[in-house]
Design a protein around this motif. Structure first.
Motif, PDB file in Angstrom:
ATOM      1  N   ARG A  93      50.959 -69.112  29.142  1.00 16.96           N
ATOM      2  CA  ARG A  93      52.015 -69.326  28.155  1.00 16.96           C
ATOM      3  C   ARG A  93      51.525 -68.967  26.756  1.00 16.96           C
ATOM      4  O   ARG A  93      50.538 -69.514  26.266  1.00 16.96           O
ATOM      5  CB  ARG A  93      52.494 -70.773  28.179  1.00 16.96           C
ATOM      6  CG  ARG A  93      53.167 -71.173  29.484  1.00 16.96           C
ATOM      7  CD  ARG A  93      53.874 -72.519  29.349  1.00 16.96           C
ATOM      8  NE  ARG A  93      54.392 -72.956  30.641  1.00 16.96           N
ATOM      9  CZ  ARG A  93      53.845 -73.895  31.385  1.00 16.96           C
ATOM     10  NH1 ARG A  93      52.746 -74.505  30.951  1.00 16.96           N
ATOM     11  NH2 ARG A  93      54.377 -74.247  32.539  1.00 16.96           N
ATOM     12  N   GLY A  94      52.235 -68.067  26.111  1.00 15.66           N
ATOM     13  CA  GLY A  94      51.895 -67.683  24.751  1.00 15.66           C
ATOM     14  C   GLY A  94      50.655 -66.826  24.620  1.00 15.66           C
ATOM     15  O   GLY A  94      50.210 -66.557  23.502  1.00 15.66           O
ATOM     16  N   ASP A  95      50.068 -66.402  25.732  1.00 12.16           N
ATOM     17  CA  ASP A  95      48.846 -65.585  25.701  1.00 12.16           C
ATOM     18  C   ASP A  95      49.177 -64.213  26.273  1.00 12.16           C
ATOM     19  O   ASP A  95      49.121 -63.994  27.488  1.00 12.16           O
ATOM     20  CB  ASP A  95      47.735 -66.262  26.508  1.00 12.16           C
ATOM     21  CG  ASP A  95      46.373 -65.607  26.307  1.00 12.16           C
ATOM     22  OD1 ASP A  95      46.343 -64.426  25.910  1.00 12.16           O
ATOM     23  OD2 ASP A  95      45.348 -66.261  26.562  1.00 12.16           O
ATOM     24  N   GLY A  96      49.538 -63.289  25.392  1.00 15.94           N
ATOM     25  CA  GLY A  96      49.917 -61.949  25.833  1.00 15.94           C
ATOM     26  C   GLY A  96      48.790 -61.217  26.536  1.00 15.94           C
ATOM     27  O   GLY A  96      49.022 -60.512  27.518  1.00 15.94           O
ATOM     28  N   GLU A  97      47.547 -61.407  26.071  1.00 12.81           N
ATOM     29  CA  GLU A  97      46.418 -60.732  26.702  1.00 12.81           C
ATOM     30  C   GLU A  97      46.235 -61.203  28.139  1.00 12.81           C
ATOM     31  O   GLU A  97      46.049 -60.382  29.049  1.00 12.81           O
ATOM     32  CB  GLU A  97      45.138 -60.988  25.913  1.00 12.81           C
ATOM     33  CG  GLU A  97      43.913 -60.287  26.503  1.00 12.81           C
ATOM     34  CD  GLU A  97      42.638 -60.566  25.730  1.00 12.81           C
ATOM     35  OE1 GLU A  97      41.621 -59.928  26.011  1.00 12.81           O
ATOM     36  OE2 GLU A  97      42.670 -61.449  24.838  1.00 12.81           O
ATOM     37  N   ALA A  98      46.314 -62.520  28.358  1.00 10.02           N
ATOM     38  CA  ALA A  98      46.152 -63.056  29.710  1.00 10.02           C
ATOM     39  C   ALA A  98      47.253 -62.549  30.633  1.00 10.02           C
ATOM     40  O   ALA A  98      47.003 -62.226  31.800  1.00 10.02           O
ATOM     41  CB  ALA A  98      46.155 -64.578  29.670  1.00 10.02           C
ATOM     42  N   GLN A  99      48.475 -62.466  30.137  1.00  8.56           N
ATOM     43  CA  GLN A  99      49.581 -61.963  30.940  1.00  8.56           C
ATOM     44  C   GLN A  99      49.371 -60.499  31.319  1.00  8.56           C
ATOM     45  O   GLN A  99      49.614 -60.102  32.466  1.00  8.56           O
ATOM     46  CB  GLN A  99      50.897 -62.130  30.175  1.00  8.56           C
ATOM     47  CG  GLN A  99      51.279 -63.573  29.913  1.00  8.56           C
ATOM     48  CD  GLN A  99      52.429 -63.702  28.939  1.00  8.56           C
ATOM     49  OE1 GLN A  99      53.101 -62.725  28.620  1.00  8.56           O
ATOM     50  NE2 GLN A  99      52.661 -64.921  28.443  1.00  8.56           N
ATOM     51  N   HIS A 100      48.909 -59.695  30.361  1.00 11.31           N
ATOM     52  CA  HIS A 100      48.668 -58.280  30.644  1.00 11.31           C
ATOM     53  C   HIS A 100      47.518 -58.096  31.631  1.00 11.31           C
ATOM     54  O   HIS A 100      47.571 -57.214  32.494  1.00 11.31           O
ATOM     55  CB  HIS A 100      48.371 -57.535  29.339  1.00 11.31           C
ATOM     56  CG  HIS A 100      49.535 -57.486  28.409  1.00 11.31           C
ATOM     57  ND1 HIS A 100      49.397 -57.354  27.038  1.00 11.31           N
ATOM     58  CD2 HIS A 100      50.866 -57.558  28.645  1.00 11.31           C
ATOM     59  CE1 HIS A 100      50.579 -57.338  26.474  1.00 11.31           C
ATOM     60  NE2 HIS A 100      51.494 -57.458  27.424  1.00 11.31           N
ATOM     61  N   VAL A 101      46.481 -58.921  31.498  1.00 10.45           N
ATOM     62  CA  VAL A 101      45.346 -58.821  32.416  1.00 10.45           C
ATOM     63  C   VAL A 101      45.784 -59.169  33.835  1.00 10.45           C
ATOM     64  O   VAL A 101      45.402 -58.493  34.808  1.00 10.45           O
ATOM     65  CB  VAL A 101      44.197 -59.745  31.955  1.00 10.45           C
ATOM     66  CG1 VAL A 101      43.113 -59.837  33.026  1.00 10.45           C
ATOM     67  CG2 VAL A 101      43.596 -59.236  30.654  1.00 10.45           C
ATOM     68  N   LEU A 102      46.594 -60.216  33.985  1.00  6.99           N
ATOM     69  CA  LEU A 102      47.075 -60.593  35.316  1.00  6.99           C
ATOM     70  C   LEU A 102      47.948 -59.496  35.911  1.00  6.99           C
ATOM     71  O   LEU A 102      47.766 -59.114  37.080  1.00  6.99           O
ATOM     72  CB  LEU A 102      47.859 -61.904  35.242  1.00  6.99           C
ATOM     73  CG  LEU A 102      48.474 -62.391  36.555  1.00  6.99           C
ATOM     74  CD1 LEU A 102      47.396 -62.628  37.609  1.00  6.99           C
ATOM     75  CD2 LEU A 102      49.293 -63.656  36.329  1.00  6.99           C
TER      76      LEU A 102
END
Length: 221
Positions: free
Chosen positions: A35-44
């Motif tokens: 949530r709120g972490d664009g980098e983590a979302q893109h990595v996943l």
């Protein structure tokens, strides 16, 4: 020779195990980390895409022989077992809906290429952390490298055993193919996992849910 097929009863059992594993994993997914972490979302998202692409590099010229890299070691150490199971399940689904195909059906493929390797990685990591000193070398070389190699070995042995049980004589080529290719698949998967994890430990340790700075980077007493 035609490819072997599983009896209906075993498909039912495979589907049951798969759905239970995914349901249990779904209850423990740490969505708050995304949530709120664009980098983590893109990595996943990128990791799931890579897992799906790995399924297209498949060798299946011999009926019953279905060889490809899994990527379970990388995603297990990056995201934990819950996200890893769902990511690998999605990769199996994409392969089932594409010309790449799956091994004996969607649920059996998920068990051999998702559930079993992820469980192996979790057990290997737990034993290594309990028995060996905490340092980056142990994490990369023992957990990531050897753990991923062991995971793909168990997957290969399961496929060989089930194939041999389904078609005793005609499946000999496929069974021998699984056994003969096991060392190569182990080294390839281990190199893929160990190399990727070594780079992430050096440059992007925040991408690794299993890498604890306080544990692996602390100074010796």
């Amino acid at each position: 020779m035609t490819a072997p097929t599983l009896p209906t009863f075993f498909h039912v059992v495979a589907w049951g195990l798969s759905l239970v594993a995914l349901a249990v994993a779904a209850r423990r997914l740490p969505w708050f980390k995304l949530r709120g972490d664009g980098e983590a979302q893109h990595v996943l998202f990128g990791s799931v895409l890579v897992l799906c692409l790995l399924r297209f590099a498949v060798f299946d010229r011999i009926p019953g022989l279905h060889l490809h890299f899994i990527g379970a070691g990388v995603v297990s150490l990056m995201f934990g077992s819950g996200f890893a199971l769902w990511a690998l399940g999605l990769a199996s689904l994409v392969a089932a809906l594409s010309p790449a195909g799956v091994w004996l059906g969607l649920a059996p493929d998920f068990i051999a290429c998702g559930l079993l390797p992820v469980l192996c990685m979790q057990l290997a990591r737990r034993e290594v952390e309990r028995r060996l000193p905490p340092n980056p070398f142990v994490y990369v070389f023992v957990i990531a490298f050897f753990g991923a190699g062991l995971a793909v070995l168990l997957s290969q042995l399961l496929k060989a055993a089930v194939t041999a049980w389904l078609v005793s004589g005609a499946a000999r080529d496929a069974v021998e193919g699984y056994l003969a290719s096991a060392p190569l698949m182990m080294f390839g998967e281990a190199f893929l996992s160990g190399g990727a994890l070594a780079l992430m430990v050096a440059y992007r340790p925040q991408w690794l849910a299993s890498f604890d700075d306080g544990r692996y980077l602390r100074r010796p007493d």
